[in-house]
Design a protein around this motif. Structure first.
Motif, short mmCIF file in Angstrom:
data_model
loop_
_atom_site.label_atom_id
_atom_site.label_comp_id
_atom_site.label_asym_id
_atom_site.label_seq_id
_atom_site.Cartn_x
_atom_site.Cartn_y
_atom_site.Cartn_z
N GLY A 530 64.50 35.70 10.65
CA GLY A 530 65.47 34.80 11.25
C GLY A 530 65.05 34.32 12.63
N LEU A 531 64.50 35.23 13.44
CA LEU A 531 64.08 34.86 14.79
C LEU A 531 62.97 33.81 14.75
CD1 LEU A 531 64.20 35.35 17.86
CD2 LEU A 531 62.50 37.18 17.52
N ILE A 532 62.01 34.01 13.86
CA ILE A 532 60.91 33.05 13.75
C ILE A 532 61.43 31.68 13.32
CG2 ILE A 532 58.83 32.52 12.42
CD1 ILE A 532 58.50 35.69 12.31
N LEU A 533 62.35 31.67 12.35
CA LEU A 533 62.91 30.39 11.91
C LEU A 533 63.70 29.71 13.03
CD1 LEU A 533 64.18 31.47 8.36
CD2 LEU A 533 62.15 30.10 8.89
N ALA A 534 64.44 30.50 13.81
CA ALA A 534 65.23 29.92 14.90
C ALA A 534 64.33 29.31 15.96
CB ALA A 534 66.13 30.99 15.51
N CYS A 535 63.15 29.88 16.16
CA CYS A 535 62.21 29.28 17.11
C CYS A 535 61.55 28.04 16.53
CB CYS A 535 61.14 30.31 17.48
SG CYS A 535 61.74 31.72 18.44
N GLN A 536 61.14 28.11 15.28
CA GLN A 536 60.40 27.00 14.69
C GLN A 536 61.28 25.78 14.42
OE1 GLN A 536 58.46 28.68 11.25
NE2 GLN A 536 56.80 29.56 12.47
N ARG A 537 62.56 25.98 14.21
CA ARG A 537 63.44 24.83 13.94
C ARG A 537 63.84 24.08 15.21
NH1 ARG A 537 67.58 27.31 9.33
NH2 ARG A 537 65.93 27.83 7.83
N ASP A 538 63.58 24.65 16.35
CA ASP A 538 63.97 24.05 17.63
C ASP A 538 62.71 23.44 18.25
OD1 ASP A 538 64.89 23.34 20.09
OD2 ASP A 538 65.93 25.24 20.47
N ASP A 539 62.57 22.10 18.11
CA ASP A 539 61.33 21.48 18.60
C ASP A 539 61.23 21.50 20.11
OD1 ASP A 539 63.41 19.74 18.91
OD2 ASP A 539 62.36 17.97 18.14
N GLY A 540 62.31 21.85 20.83
CA GLY A 540 62.23 21.94 22.28
C GLY A 540 61.99 23.34 22.79
N TYR A 541 61.95 24.32 21.87
CA TYR A 541 61.79 25.70 22.33
C TYR A 541 60.30 26.00 22.52
CZ TYR A 541 63.01 30.59 22.95
OH TYR A 541 63.20 31.84 23.48
N PRO A 542 59.93 26.65 23.62
CA PRO A 542 58.49 26.78 23.94
C PRO A 542 57.75 27.83 23.10
CG PRO A 542 59.84 27.85 25.63
CD PRO A 542 60.79 27.12 24.73
N VAL A 543 58.44 28.75 22.47
CA VAL A 543 57.77 29.80 21.70
C VAL A 543 57.81 29.44 20.23
CG1 VAL A 543 57.71 32.26 21.12
CG2 VAL A 543 58.46 31.52 23.40
N ARG A 544 56.63 29.34 19.59
CA ARG A 544 56.57 28.87 18.20
C ARG A 544 56.34 30.01 17.20
NH1 ARG A 544 59.29 25.02 18.12
NH2 ARG A 544 58.40 24.37 16.13
N LEU A 545 55.78 31.12 17.66
CA LEU A 545 55.49 32.24 16.76
C LEU A 545 54.64 31.78 15.58
CD1 LEU A 545 58.89 34.10 16.92
CD2 LEU A 545 56.70 35.22 17.24
N GLU A 546 53.49 31.17 15.91
CA GLU A 546 52.62 30.63 14.87
C GLU A 546 51.92 31.71 14.05
OE1 GLU A 546 52.68 27.66 14.11
OE2 GLU A 546 53.38 26.53 15.84
N SER A 547 51.78 32.92 14.61
CA SER A 547 51.16 34.03 13.88
C SER A 547 52.15 35.20 13.83
CB SER A 547 49.86 34.47 14.57
OG SER A 547 48.94 33.39 14.63
N PRO A 548 53.21 35.05 13.04
CA PRO A 548 54.29 36.04 13.09
C PRO A 548 53.86 37.43 12.65
CG PRO A 548 54.59 34.54 11.23
CD PRO A 548 53.50 33.97 12.07
N GLU A 549 52.90 37.51 11.70
CA GLU A 549 52.50 38.82 11.24
C GLU A 549 51.78 39.61 12.33
OE1 GLU A 549 50.03 35.59 10.74
OE2 GLU A 549 51.47 36.00 9.13
N LEU A 550 51.07 38.93 13.22
CA LEU A 550 50.40 39.61 14.33
C LEU A 550 51.42 40.10 15.34
CD1 LEU A 550 47.81 40.46 15.79
CD2 LEU A 550 47.80 38.20 16.89
N CYS A 551 52.38 39.26 15.66
CA CYS A 551 53.41 39.65 16.63
C CYS A 551 54.19 40.86 16.11
CB CYS A 551 54.33 38.47 16.89
SG CYS A 551 55.45 38.72 18.30
N LEU A 552 54.54 40.84 14.83
CA LEU A 552 55.26 41.97 14.25
C LEU A 552 54.41 43.24 14.27
CD1 LEU A 552 57.61 43.25 12.69
CD2 LEU A 552 56.61 42.33 10.59
N ALA A 553 53.13 43.12 13.93
CA ALA A 553 52.26 44.30 13.89
C ALA A 553 52.10 44.93 15.27
CB ALA A 553 50.91 43.92 13.30
N VAL A 554 51.89 44.10 16.30
CA VAL A 554 51.73 44.64 17.65
C VAL A 554 53.04 45.23 18.13
CG1 VAL A 554 51.18 44.06 20.04
CG2 VAL A 554 49.85 43.05 18.19
N HIS A 555 54.15 44.57 17.85
CA HIS A 555 55.46 45.08 18.25
C HIS A 555 55.73 46.43 17.60
CE1 HIS A 555 59.89 45.33 18.47
NE2 HIS A 555 59.78 44.57 19.55
#
Length: 611
Positions: A530-555
């Motif tokens: 849900g967080l990734i979708l909320a970022c990607q649907r907002d074209d004005g939001y600066p964080v795109r999370l283009e590599s979500p699997e990497l962000c999740l793995a590091v987190h």
């Protein structure tokens, strides 16, 4: 020896997703030959003392008396399942592990055929959990501690002291009959066994239902009557094939998490297993979808369409796990018909249901087209296989000229992105060494280096069939906007605050809610999606999370060390990193999302344009 084959015109017809009754009969003939070969292999692999030889002799005698009964007996769907299971057991190492009740299944089939042929006989069979089955007829409840004598004399069939009713479908004391569903519409009739008894009906391990009560049988009958009226009037070409080839439905007793899950075994042509249909539309769609699998399975037994590739590495937008090439082909073929189903349904409905049907049409039109490209790029198809793919493509090309409303296109993109993001998080694994190094640097407060991180696809052992609450809320917003609005005011525990905000169009509130969920470890994977979708649907939001699997793995690694990190802050820190895909076809699927303009349930969107 006669060899089954399909002419080019027949392969073209099937490739378009269709199959008239005559062609379905040809596919069934191939299946009967397959079962005869399997039976011969089984007999050759078993010692002469095996009761299977005696049972086969009775089946032969019945067929000699009534030649028409041979194909009827062989066509019983669960006989195909039994044969395949016994052959796999032999291949694993002999017949010693076979339970006597398993080996006696052919005797049960032979006893029913011999009765119909009017033969006098006597068989001794081993009960299974206190029952003896007569496939397609019913089960007798017997003493589980002693062999059961099945005998037929003077037109009377008995199992022990029990007399089997001559009237089909009638229960008596210690006898449970297989119930029958019937429907007729537009000059086409269908008769289906509702089989909740056969011991070999649940070899797919999805949980076949136990004996249904009469209220449930009435529900299935009502759903079939409604479905059949719809299919014969508006999807006649599919209905004709289903009526010619489908004989049995096995009800599944699935929990809410797998409601709507259906399955067709490639060993059981003529049968499909289905969860309780919500209504006639759900059942009609399920029948269309599942019979596609049956047709393609029968085609593959006659024609080699592709070179086998069993590596589970391809993305399929209807499954949450990586799939091998053959499974992707099965999915494309089934959803080819699903797309056509919604293409027509959208013209029959009004209001929210019409918008939902149109969104489903647009969604699957795009998903099938893209997944078809994956098959072509795999470059493993034979000449008949390429012809089959070309026929499928020809059917799809006709649909692209059909207009769709902006709302339908938006909803289709959102649904596709929801699934794709979830698939990536479940199945794509960044290089573990790189994940550890990045976690070290973040933990130490160092800047993120610009580097490549390899990502591989790793299949999980379990079958993954998850559902998205966000898609359920989207459907609710279209079909019952008042109920959706009430949920937004007073959230139901079954839906997260983030999902309600996301579907309602409040992207900032959705991000805050999902971040809070992740912080406390509540349903983290779904919250990440849900967080990734909320970022990607907002074209004005600066964080795109283009590599979500990497962000999740590091987190996840940081949390394992006891270090909490804001997922959006971590995503910003990881922006210099580029993930390298593994080449299994996923690169062509993105980007999938465009900004949301209108929340679901809003009234500013006009009805779909069907001009």
């Amino acid at each position: 020896m006669h060899t089954h084959h399909l002419a080019d015109a027949e392969l073209d017809q099937l490739g378009r997703g269709l199959g008239d009754p005559a062609l379905i009969d040809r596919l069934r003939a191939g299946q009967l030959s397959k079962r005869m070969l399997h039976l011969r292999l089984l007999l050759d692999g078993l010692p002469e003392r095996s009761p299977v030889h005696e049972h086969f002799a009775l089946l032969v005698a019945a067929t000699r008396r009534r030649p028409d009964l041979g194909p009827v007996a062989l066509a019983h769907p669960h006989l195909g399942t039994w044969l395949a299971e016994q052959l796999r057991r032999l291949h694993r190492g002999g017949d010693g592990a076979a339970a006597p009740a398993d080996l006696d299944y052919l005797g049960c089939v032979a006893a029913d055929a011999a009765t119909r042929a009017g033969l006098d006989f006597e068989l001794i069979l081993t009960p299974r959990d206190g029952t003896v089955v007569l496939p397609g007829r019913g089960i007798a409840l017997v003493d589980p501690s002693a062999p059961a004598v099945v005998h037929h004399r003077d037109g009377v069939l008995r199992v022990g002291t029990l007399t089997v009713p001559a009237e089909p479908g009638r229960d008596t004391e210690n006898w449970l009959a297989v119930r029958t569903l019937r429907a007729e519409s537009e000059g086409i009739g269908i008769t289906l066994l509702l089989d909740d008894l056969d011991p070999f009906r649940d070899r797919h391990q999805l949980g076949a239902a136990d004996r249904l009560d009469e209220a449930e049988v009435r529900h299935w009958q009502g759903a079939l009557s409604s479905a059949w009226s719809m299919l014969t009037r508006h999807h006649r070409r599919y209905a004709e094939g289903i009526a010619a080839g489908l004989t049995t439905v096995v009800p599944l007793d699935a929990p809410d998490s797998t409601a709507g899950v259906n399955v067709t075994s490639m060993d059981a042509f003529g049968a499909t297993a289905m969860t309780r249909p919500a209504d006639g539309t759900a059942l009609g769609l399920g029948l269309v979808h599942e019979f596609q699998h049956a047709k393609l399975g029968a085609v593959l037994d006659v024609v080699e369409l592709y070179q086998r590739d069993e590596r589970p590495r391809y993305y399929a937008p209807w499954r949450d796990d990586p799939r091998p090439l053959g499974a992707v082909l099965q999915g494309v073929y089934a959803f080819l018909a699903v797309t056509d189903f919604w293409r027509i349904q959208r013209t029959l409905l009004t209001g929210g249901p019409a918008q939902l049907a149109e969104a489903e049409f647009v969604r699957w039109r795009d998903r099938v087209w893209r997944t078809h490209d994956t098959l072509v790029r795999a470059n493993r198809f034979t000449a008949p296989g390429r012809r089959f793919l070309a026929a499928m493509r020809g059917a799809q090309e006709l649909w692209w000229s059909e207009p769709a409303s902006p709302l339908a296109q938006q909803l289709a993109r959102d649904a596709a992105a929801d699934h794709w993001v979830g698939w990536r998080l479940r199945n794509r694994r960044p290089d573990p060494a790189a994940v550890l190094r990045l976690a070290d640097l973040f933990d130490a407060g160092e800047p993120c280096p610009a580097r490549w991180v390899e990502v591989s696809v790793e299949a999980r052992a379990e079958r993954l069939l998850t559902f998205s609450a966000r898609l359920d809320l989207t459907r609710l917003g279209l079909t019952d906007p008042a109920r959706f609005a009430a949920l937004c005011r007073e959230p139901d525990p079954g839906f997260s605050v983030g999902d309600l905000a996301l579907v309602g169009g409040d992207l900032a509130a959705a991000r805050d809610a999902y971040r809070a969920q992740i912080a406390v470890g509540e349903d983290p994977l779904d919250a990440w999606i849900g967080l990734i979708l909320a970022c990607q649907r907002d074209d004005g939001y600066p964080v795109r999370l283009e590599s979500p699997e990497l962000c999740l793995a590091v987190h996840t690694e940081l949390r394992r060390r006891g270090r909490e990190a804001d997922p959006l802050g971590l995503a910003r820190w990881l922006e210099p990193v580029t993930c390298d895909e593994d080449g299994a076809g996923e690169r062509t699927w993105g980007p999938l999302v465009q900004p949301r303009r209108t929340p679901v349930g809003a009234t500013s969107e006009a009805a779909p344009d069907r001009s």
